[in-house]
Structure formats: C-alpha cells, structure tokens
Design an enzyme around this catalytic site. Structure first.
Site, mmCIF file in Angstrom:
data_model
loop_
_atom_site.group_PDB
_atom_site.id
_atom_site.type_symbol
_atom_site.label_atom_id
_atom_site.label_comp_id
_atom_site.label_asym_id
_atom_site.label_seq_id
_atom_site.Cartn_x
_atom_site.Cartn_y
_atom_site.Cartn_z
ATOM 1 N N GLY A 35 0.821 -1.208 0.000
ATOM 2 C CA GLY A 35 0.000 0.000 0.000
ATOM 3 C C GLY A 35 0.850 1.250 0.000
ATOM 4 O O GLY A 35 2.051 1.200 0.303
ATOM 5 N N CYS A 60 5.259 -6.212 1.613
ATOM 6 C CA CYS A 60 5.640 -4.795 1.603
ATOM 7 C C CYS A 60 4.976 -4.065 2.772
ATOM 8 O O CYS A 60 5.306 -4.311 3.920
ATOM 9 C CB CYS A 60 5.301 -4.175 0.253
ATOM 10 S SG CYS A 60 6.145 -2.591 -0.038
ATOM 11 N N TYR A 61 3.994 -3.186 2.517
ATOM 12 C CA TYR A 61 3.295 -2.531 3.621
ATOM 13 C C TYR A 61 2.674 -3.573 4.544
ATOM 14 O O TYR A 61 2.609 -3.388 5.759
ATOM 15 C CB TYR A 61 2.208 -1.599 3.071
ATOM 16 C CG TYR A 61 1.466 -0.820 4.148
ATOM 17 C CD1 TYR A 61 1.911 0.427 4.555
ATOM 18 C CD2 TYR A 61 0.321 -1.350 4.753
ATOM 19 C CE1 TYR A 61 1.233 1.136 5.539
ATOM 20 C CE2 TYR A 61 -0.354 -0.651 5.734
ATOM 21 C CZ TYR A 61 0.105 0.599 6.120
ATOM 22 O OH TYR A 61 -0.562 1.291 7.112
ATOM 23 N N HIS A 112 7.899 -7.629 -3.540
ATOM 24 C CA HIS A 112 6.614 -8.010 -4.131
ATOM 25 C C HIS A 112 6.757 -9.315 -4.912
ATOM 26 O O HIS A 112 7.250 -9.321 -6.046
ATOM 27 C CB HIS A 112 6.104 -6.913 -5.071
ATOM 28 C CG HIS A 112 5.616 -5.693 -4.359
ATOM 29 N ND1 HIS A 112 4.306 -5.544 -3.963
ATOM 30 C CD2 HIS A 112 6.271 -4.574 -3.955
ATOM 31 C CE1 HIS A 112 4.166 -4.378 -3.355
ATOM 32 N NE2 HIS A 112 5.340 -3.774 -3.331
ATOM 33 N N GLU A 128 4.312 -10.962 -6.202
ATOM 34 C CA GLU A 128 3.211 -11.096 -7.154
ATOM 35 C C GLU A 128 3.545 -10.581 -8.552
ATOM 36 O O GLU A 128 2.856 -10.914 -9.527
ATOM 37 C CB GLU A 128 1.952 -10.394 -6.631
ATOM 38 C CG GLU A 128 2.049 -8.872 -6.544
ATOM 39 C CD GLU A 128 2.598 -8.365 -5.226
ATOM 40 O OE1 GLU A 128 2.225 -7.243 -4.819
ATOM 41 O OE2 GLU A 128 3.414 -9.074 -4.607
ATOM 42 N N ASP A 135 -16.492 -11.077 -22.412
ATOM 43 C CA ASP A 135 -17.238 -11.095 -21.153
ATOM 44 C C ASP A 135 -18.717 -11.381 -21.372
ATOM 45 O O ASP A 135 -19.286 -12.299 -20.772
ATOM 46 C CB ASP A 135 -17.066 -9.764 -20.413
ATOM 47 C CG ASP A 135 -15.616 -9.409 -20.169
ATOM 48 O OD1 ASP A 135 -14.777 -10.335 -20.174
ATOM 49 O OD2 ASP A 135 -15.311 -8.218 -19.987
ATOM 50 N N LYS A 151 -10.133 -11.715 -16.167
ATOM 51 C CA LYS A 151 -10.288 -11.834 -17.617
ATOM 52 C C LYS A 151 -9.742 -13.153 -18.155
ATOM 53 O O LYS A 151 -10.391 -13.805 -18.985
ATOM 54 C CB LYS A 151 -9.588 -10.662 -18.313
ATOM 55 C CG LYS A 151 -9.630 -10.702 -19.827
ATOM 56 C CD LYS A 151 -11.002 -10.361 -20.376
ATOM 57 C CE LYS A 151 -11.238 -8.864 -20.336
ATOM 58 N NZ LYS A 151 -12.494 -8.470 -21.020
#
Length: 515
Positions: free
Chosen positions: A54, A81-82, A171, A173, A229, A371
């Site tokens: 964050g 992280c945060y 991070h 991710e 979608d 997606k």
C-alpha cells in the site's frame, strides 16, 4: 469449496496480481478492503490471509491497520511490503523511515531456510526480487526471525514458524520477481495446506446451479456486445436457464469491420439463442456529433446504450433479471481500498446496471473471475477459439480511437486501416503474442505526395502492446519489414490516410486504452 484465501487490500496498485497468482495455483481467493471487521473476516473462514502492499507509511498517524482478528484466527498470514510492516507494527515490532529506499530491481540474500522457501531458495542464495518501499522494519516482533536481507532492508524476509506468520518486503506477485509465483504457491499449498482444486469445470457447475437458484422461473435479459465477457456470460446463462434468456445486441456503429455480422451469426445460428439485433448506428452518430472530449463520449455512449437497450427490452416483453458481464476487477475497484490507486471511474455501459425505473434484479455470473479465467471458461463452454482469443475491445468502441470529432467517414477510414493491421498480424502469426492491437485515426491531416499529386489526408497511429495481466503493458517490437508492409498496405488501400506512425509508449499499472 474448502480452500479460501483472504487478501486484505491496503491500496497497492498491484493487489489484483496477488489474487491472480493465487488463483493460477488453483486456490480460490477474494480481495477485501483492509478495514474488514473481525466478524466478517472470521465468517469468511479463510485458510490463509495475505496482507497487500500500500502507499501509506506505517510511521504516520491513523494509517491503515488490520483487525486484530487476522492474527488471532490461527491461520497462516503473509504480509507483503506494507503488509509486512503493518504486521510487525501491530505485533510489537518497529518500522522506521529509511534513508536508503529501494524501488525496482533488487537482490535478496537468503540467510536461513523456512517453509516459504522450501524447494526454491536455500541459505546463501542471492535472488532477484522487486522492491517498492521507503520505510523498513527495524525491530522484529517477538517470535520472528530474519530469513532474508537486502541492501536497503535488514529484515527483507521474516518468519514466525510457530504461528506461520511470514513477511516479505519485496513483491512476489509481480513478474519482476522471477520466483514470486512459486513463493506464493509455497505459502498457499505448503504452509496453509491448500489443495489447489479451483478449476473452471468446478466453477461452471457451481455457477449454473447458482443462476438457476437465483432466477427460478424468471426471465433474464442480457446486453450482448460480442466481447469475451458478455459472450461467456450469455453461454453460461443459456446453459442454466435456456429459453428464459433474451440477449439484446445493440449495434452502436462503433464496432470493428464485420463484427456485428459475426456476433449475430454465431449466437443465432450456432447457439440458437434468443437474440434481438438493433442497428442504432445513426442514433449514436447523431448523439456524438460535435463532441470531442473522450470522457463525454463515454457518457453519451453509455446513456444512449441504456435508452436503446431499455426500449428493446420493453419490446421483448420485459424481464425480471438483468444479466451483466461484470468481472472481479470491477468488483474490487468498487469495494476495495477507498481512494487508493486501484480506484477507477467506470463511465461506459458495462458497469453499474440500468436505471432503477427498470425494476430488475442483477445477475452477474462472472463477478468472481478475472479476464484470463473468463477466457478459460469460454473454452470450457465451447466458445469458438477466435472469440476466446479476440483482443479486448472497449465499451465505447471506435469512438475513443477517433480523437476529436467523430463522423461516418472517419469511422469507415479507421475500420479499413484497422482490418489491414490485424490481417497482417494474423498472417505473421503474431496475434496471440500481442495482448491488444488497433489503429487510432489522429485528428491531424498532413500534406503528402502520392504519385504525381499532393494529398491532404489523415495520419493514423498503430498501437500494439504485450501484457500478462491487463494492468501493465509494453509496446510490441515489430520487425522493420513488417511495419513497412503494414504502412504500405494502409496508404495504398485506404483512401484518406497518407501517413502511418507507430506508438511505442509503455504503460504502468492502470488503464492501457489509447484515448
């Protein structure tokens, strides 16, 4: 479904990537705002909890904190992280602003092993990671030990083995941490014991049952655009409720060449859906006449779409339920970290439902999916591959790819140029290597010499980007010969264009539409 991971969002612009990595490993997860109360967190029954990064500083006053329940449930917790910093601060450690910030590529020295590193990293390893921090942990809470350090963070990776609490200053991710996805899988599978049973086949069965339970014998209406979608939503709903579904396809006149015919043909002939086709191109062009602001274009298109849709829905006899192809990122952006970088303004017709006067309940069968998961579900449902693989196309369509005033003449020129660009991409076997490719007709006309005559025609810009997540993008590097071939075809075959340029802008996290 037994495996559930809860991600608490502290406002990072890449929080969605945590969820994507967890889902990719076969584990269902949801992103909730950081300030969820203890009862809600406990009711979710998470098998593990992840605290995201964050923009705030733990050292400030009244900065975001997690409910104490997070650390009292007895489930594994991973702070990123945060998330690492706030976990340490709440459990008795200390965080301070550092003179040595780390942003971008960095290297982690592994100083000890742990379950998080099992099978990946060993003591003494020197591993590339991605950092983004100005603060750092300077004192660990009781029970924690350091397992990794970096040049700017003495506690870049920490572990409390007994409570199964872990913290990473970097991070995992993002793709820039090469072993990041494997680290997250270690957390969910090795540490938390998740089995990885989240599959599209299981989702399909559960979603069909949920739709039938919600709809009962009611009638459903869906705005079908032909995009991935709404197409997948239509097939899923058709499987669940059959003839109770009516699809309305509004041709705004802002679609790609031949797209309207393709959509109508597929869904009426191949799937035998109940489809209402309304050609409203002239109406949309009239409404957009003289409008130059892209956001105003979006709003006009959205409002006009609703009016036309409502009119056709009434003609079709009305319905009890409105179905939409809302995806999980839309849900996250509407309920997650208030005012954070992930917040966005959605002003086109695919978000927010229809006016209250229509008195219909919403059915959103895809609201749990990203997606790429929608594409996978499309394959599971038998949607033709050319539809599954089709590049994303924005709700406002070609309207935002004609900066400035829109006219039928400009749209015709743009469609021809866009068809040539995509045709050459297909011929070169590059379509699947590109996330999105299109042409923009610039509001600029230049003098050129074509043959023995001067021309005064438009300039078009070609745009092609690669992306693994739809959040970040980099331009696709075409070979010089390919670009020459495309430019030559466009200038020779499209009257009204005498110059072609290529947009090589990269995009950070956020929207990657060109407008």
């Amino acid at each position: 479904m037994t495996d559930r991971v809860l991600i608490l969002d502290f406002g990072s612009q890449v929080t969605q990537l945590i969820a994507r990595r967890v889902r990719e490993s076969g584990v269902y997860c949801e992103i909730h705002p950081y300030n969820r109360d203890g009862k809600t967190i406990a009711a979710f029954q998470p098998q593990a909890i992840i605290l995201s990064g964050g923009p705030a500083s733990v050292t400030g006053n009244e900065t975001p904190r997690a409910d104490a329940t997070v650390f009292e449930l007895g489930v594994p917790v991973l702070g990123i992280c945060y998330g690492e910093q706030v976990m340490c601060a709440q459990l008795g450690g200390e965080v301070a602003t550092s003179e040595q910030r780390e942003f971008g590529r960095a290297f982690l020295d592994v100083v000890d092993g742990c379950a998080l590193f099992d099978g990946l990293w060993r003591k003494g390893d020197h591993k590339q990671v991605w950092m983004s921090h100005g603060d750092r942990v300077v004192r660990l809470p009781e029970g924690f030990r350091v397992i990794g350090t970096s040049e700017g963070a003495p506690f870049a990776a920490i572990a409390d083995d007994e409570r199964r609490f872990y913290g990473l200053q970097f991070h995992p991710e993002v793709v820039h941490t090469p072993d990041g996805a494997a680290l997250l899988k270690n957390f969910t599978h090795r540490v938390a014991g998740c089995k990885g049973e989240w599959t599209m086949h299981a989702f399909r069965e559960r979603a069909v049952a949920a739709i039938r339970e919600q709809v009962g014998k009611g009638r459903v209406i869906l705005g079908l655009s032909g995009g991935i979608d709404s197409s997948v939503a239509a097939l899923l709903l058709h499987e669940a409720v059959g003839e109770q579904l009516t699809c309305v396809f509004v041709d705004t006149g802002l679609l790609r060449e031949d797209e309207a015919d393709e959509v109508v043909s597929l869904f009426t002939r191949h799937y035998n859906l109940s489809l209402v086709h309304r050609n409203a191109a002239d109406l949309f062009l009239k409404k957009l006449d003289g409008v130059t602001d892209p956001e105003q274009k979006r709003k006009i298109i959205g409002a006009t779409f609703i009016d036309v849709f409502e009119e056709e829905a009434t003609k079709a006899g009305g319905a009890d339920f409105l179905a939409q192809g809302t995806l999980y990122p839309d849900v996250i952006e509407s309920v997650s970290f208030a005012g954070g970088p992930s917040a966005t303004i959605k002003s086109h017709h695919n978000v927010g439902g229809l006016p209250e006067r229509m008195r219909m309940q919403l059915v959103e069968p895809l609201r749990e999916l990203f997606k790429d998961e929608v594409r996978e579900l499309g394959r599971e449902l038998g949607l033709p591959e050319e539809f599954v693989r089709r590049h994303p196309f924005p709700g406002p369509g070609l309207a935002i790819r004609v900066p400035g005033e829109i006219s039928a003449e400009k749209l015709a020129i743009l469609r021809k140029a866009d068809r040539i660009f995509l045709d050459e991409i297909h011929k070169a076997g590059l379509y699947d290597a590109i996330w999105q490719a299109f042409v923009v007709l610039l509001p600029v006309r230049t003098v050129g010499v074509m043959g023995d005559e001067r021309s005064y025609d438009y300039v078009c810009a070609l745009r092609a980007v690669t992306s693994t997540d739809g959040m970040t993008a980099d331009y696709f590097s075409f070979e010089h010969e390919f670009m020459g071939r495309v430019a030559n075809r466009i200038i020779n075959e499209v009257r009204g264009i005498n110059r072609v340029v290529y947009d090589v802008t990269s995009k950070p996290p956020g929207t990657i539409e060109w407008e």
